[in-house]
Design an enzyme around this catalytic site. Structure first.
Site, mmCIF file in Angstrom:
data_model
loop_
_atom_site.group_PDB
_atom_site.id
_atom_site.type_symbol
_atom_site.label_atom_id
_atom_site.label_comp_id
_atom_site.label_asym_id
_atom_site.label_seq_id
_atom_site.Cartn_x
_atom_site.Cartn_y
_atom_site.Cartn_z
ATOM 1 N N VAL A 47 0.913 -1.355 -0.132
ATOM 2 C CA VAL A 47 0.041 -0.080 -0.242
ATOM 3 C C VAL A 47 0.986 1.309 0.006
ATOM 4 C CG1 VAL A 47 -1.778 1.132 1.297
ATOM 5 C CG2 VAL A 47 -1.729 -1.293 1.320
ATOM 6 N N VAL B 190 1.703 5.340 -1.908
ATOM 7 C CA VAL B 190 1.763 6.332 -2.803
ATOM 8 C C VAL B 190 3.173 7.134 -2.891
ATOM 9 C CG1 VAL B 190 0.665 8.792 -3.257
ATOM 10 C CG2 VAL B 190 -0.613 6.901 -2.068
ATOM 11 N N ARG C 131 -0.941 13.053 -0.502
ATOM 12 C CA ARG C 131 -1.792 14.335 0.035
ATOM 13 C C ARG C 131 -2.813 14.774 -0.828
ATOM 14 N NH1 ARG C 131 0.696 12.291 3.829
ATOM 15 N NH2 ARG C 131 1.766 13.272 5.450
ATOM 16 N N ARG C 132 -2.995 13.692 -1.835
ATOM 17 C CA ARG C 132 -4.316 14.177 -2.840
ATOM 18 C C ARG C 132 -5.311 13.193 -2.527
ATOM 19 N NH1 ARG C 132 -0.945 15.130 -8.735
ATOM 20 N NH2 ARG C 132 0.909 16.065 -7.761
ATOM 21 N N GLY C 133 -5.419 12.147 -1.612
ATOM 22 C CA GLY C 133 -6.693 11.640 -1.485
ATOM 23 C C GLY C 133 -6.803 10.038 -2.277
ATOM 24 N N LEU D 263 -4.834 7.732 -1.701
ATOM 25 C CA LEU D 263 -4.807 6.049 -0.860
ATOM 26 C C LEU D 263 -6.244 6.174 -0.265
ATOM 27 C CD1 LEU D 263 -3.509 4.048 0.860
ATOM 28 C CD2 LEU D 263 -2.966 5.784 2.661
ATOM 29 N N THR D 264 -7.025 6.954 0.064
ATOM 30 C CA THR D 264 -8.241 6.787 0.510
ATOM 31 C C THR D 264 -9.219 6.272 -0.589
ATOM 32 O OG1 THR D 264 -8.163 8.690 2.209
ATOM 33 C CG2 THR D 264 -10.383 7.932 1.508
ATOM 34 N N SER E 59 3.388 -0.684 8.047
ATOM 35 C CA SER E 59 4.653 -0.036 8.065
ATOM 36 C C SER E 59 4.565 1.509 9.042
ATOM 37 C CB SER E 59 5.290 0.340 6.869
ATOM 38 O OG SER E 59 4.119 1.064 6.175
ATOM 39 N N TYR F 216 -3.881 3.221 9.274
ATOM 40 C CA TYR F 216 -4.912 2.092 8.904
ATOM 41 C C TYR F 216 -6.352 2.156 9.819
ATOM 42 C CZ TYR F 216 -1.445 0.415 5.580
ATOM 43 O OH TYR F 216 -0.616 0.425 4.526
ATOM 44 N N PHE G 179 3.841 -10.513 5.186
ATOM 45 C CA PHE G 179 3.563 -10.806 3.941
ATOM 46 C C PHE G 179 3.677 -9.139 3.270
ATOM 47 C CE2 PHE G 179 -0.289 -11.064 6.331
ATOM 48 C CZ PHE G 179 -1.038 -10.039 5.692
#
Length: 394
Positions: A79, A81, A87-89, A91-92, A115, A120, A394
């Protein structure tokens, strides 16, 4: 920008982008390993003008839950970016799509190793399993020599023997994962450039009842030999095998320290050695759990006593999860009955394996008791006699 699975031709670019976000370079060995493990249709990436700028993937794993059932779970990983697009959305939006895809696959749980801790919780994941970092000092930490001779070999040469023991242990320990396909190869990955001066991985066996995977990193200081025994995995089906393996590992010539970074929190070595102060144990967060289907997830596990409780579960990120559920010893179903406890989905994930209790949540202000005695009753029900343990990242 476009959010979609990468094509086969874009797979390596996907992995290079993921490693950039982790400030690493992907080697040819890395790329080859991921090609053997990755499920292309379970990868997602944001593309900006055709280039990968954010990634996530899911592995189709099978997870032991309290009571011994094997439950399908999405093993979320990679996971990221890339630094230029934070900071652009992205990931969401990517996580929202991925969790919906997990639901469509019929997996009641999503799991991951984090990490960074703050990321999360807002997506509904809670820390559900803890591992221990164990360190023993030789010669103070010693056991009697094993009564029976052990046998060993390079780890890669005895996979079938380890697999047989592992499969006997796996149903008895909540949190353990099945290892089909390339997962054993991944567990034993041991490139020379990452050994930092250590030897190749070796496996040692106590008959058919246990094995340990380890390597020795030689060392020397002003006081003489100062090698380190680095344990990767120790599995046993009998206490005698555990004692024999520990006696061997704690008595390696030319070494002074024994370490195990992913040990179970209930590892009994402290009770086995004459000097418990020769050991140090640090408990650390390990597996995060995200409940995707409350009814299926709670039906899958077993309970120490009948919970007989109605849970009001809040979930601002995945609207299909939010609702009220009646949980009994043998069933879980949506209900309109009055709630006994209120909590959010991340808190429910945290208590799922029993390492964290409802009493712990209440003390932290993360569960609201609406019916007297409901917190204690739920805590007793979710208790597990065996500490959950996930021995692999993993």
């Amino acid at each position: 920008m476009e959010l979609r699975p990468p094509t086969a031709d874009e797979r390596d670019e996907f992995n290079h982008a993921a490693m950039w976000a982790f400030h690493r370079d992907a080697s040819e060995d890395d790329l080859a390993r991921w090609r053997r493990l990755d499920e292309l249709d379970r990868q997602l990436a944001w593309f900006d003008d055709g280039r990968v700028v954010a990634t996530t993937l899911a592995y189709s794993r099978v997870l032991t839950v309290p009571g011994g059932a094997a439950v399908p779970a999405a093993g979320v990983s990679a996971v990221t970016v890339v630094p230029t697009h934070r900071r652009r959305g992205l990931l969401t939006a990517m996580m929202r799509r991925q969790l919906a895809d997990v639901r469509a696959c019929g997996e009641p749980l999503a799991i991951l190793w984090a990490s960074e801790g703050p990321i999360y919780g807002r997506f509904g994941f809670g820390v559900s399993i803890y591992d221990a970092k164990l360190q023993a000092q030789r010669p103070r930490a010693r056991l009697a020599a094993p009564a029976e001779p052990l046998h060993g070999d390079r780890a890669e040469a005895v996979v079938d023997a380890m697999r047989a023991i592992y499969e006997r242990v796996r149903p008895t320990r909540p949190g353990m994962l099945a290892r089909p396909g390339g997962w054993w190869e991944n567990r034993l990955r041991d490139p020379p450039e990452e050994r930092a001066g250590g030897q190749a991985l070796r496996a040692v066996f106590a008959g058919d009842d246990g094995y340990a995977i380890y390597a020795v990193k030689p060392g020397r200081d002003d006081d003489g030999p100062a090698g380190e025994v680095q344990i990767r995995e120790l599995m046993t089906t009998a206490p005698e095998a555990r004692g024999a393996l520990w006696a061997f590992l704690l008595d390696q010539d030319l070494t002074r320290k024994i370490t195990w970074s992913l040990a179970p929190v209930d590892e009994p070595l402290r009770l086995m050695v004459a000097d418990p102060y020769a050991l140090s144990v640090a408990v650390e967060e390990a597996l995060w759990v995200r409940i995707i289907d409350v009814e299926a997830a709670l039906r899958a596990r077993r309970y120490a006593v009948d919970p007989d409780v109605v849970l009001e579960v809040a979930d601002p990120f995945c609207e299909w999860v939010a609702g009220r559920y009646r949980l009994g010893a043998d069933d879980c179903a949506r209900t309109d009955a009055r709630a006994d406890l209120e909590l959010d989905v991340a808190a429910l994930g945290a208590v799922y394996f029993g390492a964290t209790t409802f009493l712990d949540l209440a003390a932290a202000g993360l569960v609201r008791e609406l019916s007297p005695g409901a917190v204690q009753r739920a805590s007793r029900a979710f208790r597990s006699d065996v500490a959950p343990w996930c021995p692999e990242i993993f």
